[in-house]
Design an enzyme around this catalytic site. Structure first.
Site, mmCIF file in Angstrom:
data_model
loop_
_atom_site.group_PDB
_atom_site.id
_atom_site.type_symbol
_atom_site.label_atom_id
_atom_site.label_comp_id
_atom_site.label_asym_id
_atom_site.label_seq_id
_atom_site.Cartn_x
_atom_site.Cartn_y
_atom_site.Cartn_z
ATOM 1 C CB SER A 1 -0.919 0.021 1.222
ATOM 2 O OG SER A 1 -1.593 1.269 1.265
ATOM 3 C CD GLU A 2 -1.359 3.770 -3.007
ATOM 4 O OE1 GLU A 2 -1.332 2.553 -2.766
ATOM 5 O OE2 GLU A 2 -2.085 4.275 -3.899
ATOM 6 C CG LEU A 3 -1.962 4.677 2.962
ATOM 7 C CD1 LEU A 3 -3.110 4.463 3.927
ATOM 8 C CD2 LEU A 3 -1.841 6.151 2.632
#
Lengths: 77, 146
Positions: B50-52
């Protein structure tokens, strides 16, 4: 993605009308009625959901579809 | 909308997910793509990114009382922590994407056309559904589907 919007408007198009997120990036599309590959400026219909045929899928697709020689029903398992 | 029955999102996710190879690093976009997180057989070794700043997480947690609010993927959806998963900063996460270290990006789509052009952002109104990491994912990942 869904093949059409909730009101039936096609989402698989000859040319996108919304602002592009990215050009020339998608190669495989799985919708709720079809599996398609995008290659060389054409959309190849590879598989259809049970109960659907190529004509029915084309009817809800704005872009012209090229039917794969091995078009088949989507099978799981 | 007329026509025969349409596939359930879970089935669509299974069709997408069976293209994943063991060892693949896979990023799932908001909406239908993240259904894929819930259909991966546990014996498969797919590393979800996830880009988070998460790598190697498990399914989305539906019961928020059981969730760690700090472990979320895009859409602020809490996800299962798995042994060996990695937490990283936002810049490292995007360095993974831009550095070509993702095998697959599954992107949500509002429109797709014959040239493979993708439009997947709504610019008005919604906080979710904006551009996000999609342009980076569309170029950084080795394989892209939607």
């Amino acid at each position: 993605m869904h093949h059409t919007t909730g009101d039936g408007t096609p989402k698989i198009l000859t040319r996108c009308t919304l602002p592009l997120t990215a050009p020339h990036c998608v190669s495989r599309v799985v919708t709720d009625i079809a599996v398609m590959d995008i290659e060389d400026g054409r959309i190849l219909l590879r598989a259809h959901a049970p109960g659907w045929d190529a004509d029915q899928i084309q009817a809800v697709t704005e872009a012209p579809l090229v039917i794969a020689d091995d078009l088949h029903e989507i099978a799981l398992g | 909308v007329t026509g025969p029955e349409r596939l359930h999102p879970t089935v669509m996710a299974m069709i997408v997910a069976r293209e994943f190879q063991d060892g693949d690093v896979v990023n799932l976009g908001i909406g239908l793509p993240l259904e894929c997180a819930n259909v991966l057989p546990p014996e498969r070794e797919i590393l979800l990114h996830s880009e988070l700043g998460l790598l190697g997480f498990g399914p989305v947690i539906e019961d928020h009382t059981l969730a760690d609010p700090y472990v979320t993927m895009v859409g602020n959806l809490p996800v299962t922590k798995l042994p060996g998963m990695v937490f990283m900063s936002h810049d490292e996460s995007f360095a993974m994407i831009r550095g070509g270290h993702l095998d697959v990006a599954v992107l949500g789509g509002l429109q797709v056309d014959v040239e493979g052009n993708l439009a997947n952002a709504q610019f008005e109104g919604k906080p979710a559904g904006n551009l996000g990491g999609a342009p980076d994912l569309a170029y950084g990942a080795k394989r892209r589907s939607c």
